[in-house]
Design a protein around this motif. Structure first.
Motif, short mmCIF file in Angstrom:
data_model
loop_
_atom_site.label_atom_id
_atom_site.label_comp_id
_atom_site.label_asym_id
_atom_site.label_seq_id
_atom_site.Cartn_x
_atom_site.Cartn_y
_atom_site.Cartn_z
N ALA A 39 0.84 -1.20 0.00
CA ALA A 39 0.00 0.00 0.00
C ALA A 39 0.88 1.24 0.00
N PHE A 40 0.35 2.30 -0.60
CA PHE A 40 0.96 3.63 -0.49
C PHE A 40 -0.09 4.50 0.19
N GLY A 41 0.09 4.79 1.45
CA GLY A 41 -0.96 5.52 2.18
C GLY A 41 -2.23 4.71 2.14
N ASP A 42 -3.31 5.31 1.65
CA ASP A 42 -4.60 4.62 1.61
C ASP A 42 -4.75 3.76 0.36
N VAL A 43 -3.85 3.93 -0.60
CA VAL A 43 -3.99 3.20 -1.86
C VAL A 43 -3.33 1.83 -1.75
N VAL A 44 -4.12 0.79 -1.89
CA VAL A 44 -3.54 -0.55 -1.90
C VAL A 44 -3.20 -0.87 -3.35
N ALA A 45 -1.92 -0.74 -3.68
CA ALA A 45 -1.49 -0.87 -5.08
C ALA A 45 -1.47 -2.33 -5.51
N VAL A 46 -1.08 -3.22 -4.60
CA VAL A 46 -1.12 -4.67 -4.85
C VAL A 46 -1.77 -5.30 -3.64
N ASP A 47 -2.83 -6.07 -3.91
CA ASP A 47 -3.73 -6.50 -2.83
C ASP A 47 -3.82 -8.02 -2.78
N ASP A 48 -2.96 -8.62 -1.96
CA ASP A 48 -3.04 -10.06 -1.70
C ASP A 48 -2.97 -10.90 -2.99
N VAL A 49 -1.87 -10.74 -3.71
CA VAL A 49 -1.72 -11.43 -4.99
C VAL A 49 -0.87 -12.69 -4.83
N ASP A 50 -1.39 -13.79 -5.35
CA ASP A 50 -0.62 -15.03 -5.49
C ASP A 50 -0.31 -15.21 -6.97
N LEU A 51 0.87 -15.70 -7.26
CA LEU A 51 1.22 -15.88 -8.67
C LEU A 51 2.23 -17.01 -8.81
N GLU A 52 1.94 -17.90 -9.75
CA GLU A 52 2.90 -18.95 -10.09
C GLU A 52 3.16 -18.90 -11.58
N VAL A 53 4.42 -18.79 -11.94
CA VAL A 53 4.78 -18.74 -13.36
C VAL A 53 5.75 -19.86 -13.66
N PRO A 54 5.34 -20.84 -14.48
CA PRO A 54 6.25 -21.93 -14.81
C PRO A 54 7.42 -21.46 -15.68
N GLU A 55 8.51 -22.19 -15.57
CA GLU A 55 9.70 -21.86 -16.35
C GLU A 55 9.36 -21.80 -17.84
N GLY A 56 9.86 -20.77 -18.52
CA GLY A 56 9.70 -20.66 -19.97
C GLY A 56 8.45 -19.95 -20.41
N GLU A 57 7.54 -19.66 -19.49
CA GLU A 57 6.29 -19.02 -19.89
C GLU A 57 6.50 -17.53 -20.19
N VAL A 58 5.67 -17.01 -21.12
CA VAL A 58 5.57 -15.56 -21.31
C VAL A 58 4.22 -15.15 -20.73
N LEU A 59 4.27 -14.42 -19.62
CA LEU A 59 3.05 -14.01 -18.93
C LEU A 59 2.81 -12.52 -19.15
N GLY A 60 1.65 -12.17 -19.65
CA GLY A 60 1.30 -10.76 -19.84
C GLY A 60 0.55 -10.22 -18.64
N LEU A 61 0.84 -8.96 -18.30
CA LEU A 61 0.06 -8.25 -17.27
C LEU A 61 -0.70 -7.15 -17.98
N VAL A 62 -2.02 -7.21 -17.89
CA VAL A 62 -2.84 -6.23 -18.60
C VAL A 62 -3.78 -5.57 -17.60
N GLY A 63 -3.99 -4.28 -17.76
CA GLY A 63 -4.92 -3.60 -16.87
C GLY A 63 -4.85 -2.11 -17.07
#
Ligand SMILES: Nc1ncnc2c1ncn2[C@@H]1O[C@H](COP(=O)(O)OP(=O)(O)OP(=O)(O)O)[C@@H](O)[C@H]1O
Ligand SMILES: [Mg+2]
Length: 309
Positions: free
Chosen positions: A13-37
């Motif tokens: 969080a930055f002050g009141d802004v929760v920029a990343v909120d309880d994120v779990d992430l698993e990325v297997p070797e060799g994958e290309v993972l896109g983040l969109v938003g």
């Protein structure tokens, strides 16, 4: 399956802004993972937490089984990070930049010579090695940034909007370069461009600091169950307004000059509404695009009933 990235309960969080909120992430070797938003979804903050350049409020990150906190040095060498404002030295030449980044990553002169030839070759920058970085085109700067990020041969590559503001041809070239790396390097890439998201193995759709959906592009598109009507009219803004008022149950989104109307509707309904408002339109049913999937999947986040604003 080896996990290149394993993150649990990431929060920042930055002050009141929760920029990343309880994120779990698993990325297997060799994958290309896109983040969109959308802007402020938390893409950059997530990348910064995964690379360890930003402190977490909570959570753990492991790269190839090495904990980011407990094994700082090995994990630092495993990763490459090209930030949204990646800093090349504009007054240094192409080759001087590469040598600088190789030196700070402790690459031996011998390894560096072999790698710089290969990297310059497949990015087609060989002819420009003596040019000052500040005099390169936007697309060439991004390729040089990529070389500088790859010169220590990271196994996990984090790219934050690497082609932002770059012309379409250079964007495609940049992705062809990523294609050359496919399988050898695990890639996490934030992008505002849906055509780039299409080229990823899986895509995480982010909003409000959370991952709303994470799947292969095809699977995300398959989440759009209603027909998608593409509408071409002379006055798309007006048409969007008219359709929005007449069809409150449909999603209406403007993509350039084209409208997408998504909902349990017959084609005639769409053209009748526009005809009644004195607008002629060409309507066609199209397969859902990544944009449609995004609009569809982002809905619950913007209107979560029963939650405080
Ligand atoms: N250093 C900071 N100080 C204060 N607030 C921050 C900081 N970094 C990020 N934020 C806030 O956290 C939220 C997420 O920002 P972030 O930069 O991660 O979003 P993003 O998805 O990368 O957006 P963009 O597409 O614009 O790059 C935003 O509300 C932003 O204002
Ligand atoms: Mg960002």
């Amino acid at each position: 399956m080896t996990l290149a990235i394993e993150a649990r309960g990431l929060r920042r969080a930055f002050g009141d802004v929760v920029a990343v909120d309880d994120v779990d992430l698993e990325v297997p070797e060799g994958e290309v993972l896109g983040l969109v938003g959308p802007d402020a979804a938390g893409k950059t903050t997530l990348i910064r937490l995964l690379t360890g350049v930003l402190e977490r409020d909570a959570g753990t990150v492991a790269l190839f089984g090495h904990d980011l906190d407990a094994e700082r040095d090995p994990t630092r060498l495993l990763l490459g990070y090209m930030s949204q404002a990646f800093g090349l030295y504009e007054d240094l030449t192409v080759i001087e930049n590469i040598r600088f980044f190789a030196a700070i990553r402790r690459v031996t002169a011998r390894d560096r010579r072999v790698r710089e030839q290969r990297l310059l070759g497949f990015t087609r920058l060989e002819a420009f090695t003596r040019r000052k970085a500040g005099d390169l085109s936007g697309g060439m700067k991004q390729k040089l940034g990529l070389i500088c990020t790859l010169v220590h041969e990271p196994r996990v590559l984090f790219l934050d909007e690497p082609t932002n503001g770059v012309d379409p041809v250079s964007r495609r070239e940049f992705w062809d370069i990523l294609g050359e790396l496919r399988g050898r390097v695990t890639v996490v890439v934030a992008t505002p461009y849906m055509d780039e998201a299409e080229r990823c193995d899986r895509v995480a759709l982010m909003a409000g600091g959370r991952i709303l959906a994470l799947d292969a592009p095809d699977a995300l598109r398959a989440e759009v169950h209603d027909p998608v009507w593409e509408v071409e009219t002379d006055r798309p803004f007006l048409a969007a307004e008219v359709l929005g008022l007449a069809l409150p149950g449909a999603e209406i989104t403007l993509f350039g000059d084209l409208l997408h109307v998504v909902g349990p509707l017959e084609e005639r309904v769409v053209s009748d509404v526009l005809a009644a408002a004195g607008q002629s339109a060409r309507t066609a049913r199209i397969p859902p695009t990544m944009e449609d999937a995004y609009v569809r999947l982002a809905q619950p986040a913007t209107a979560r009933p029963g939650e405080d604003p």
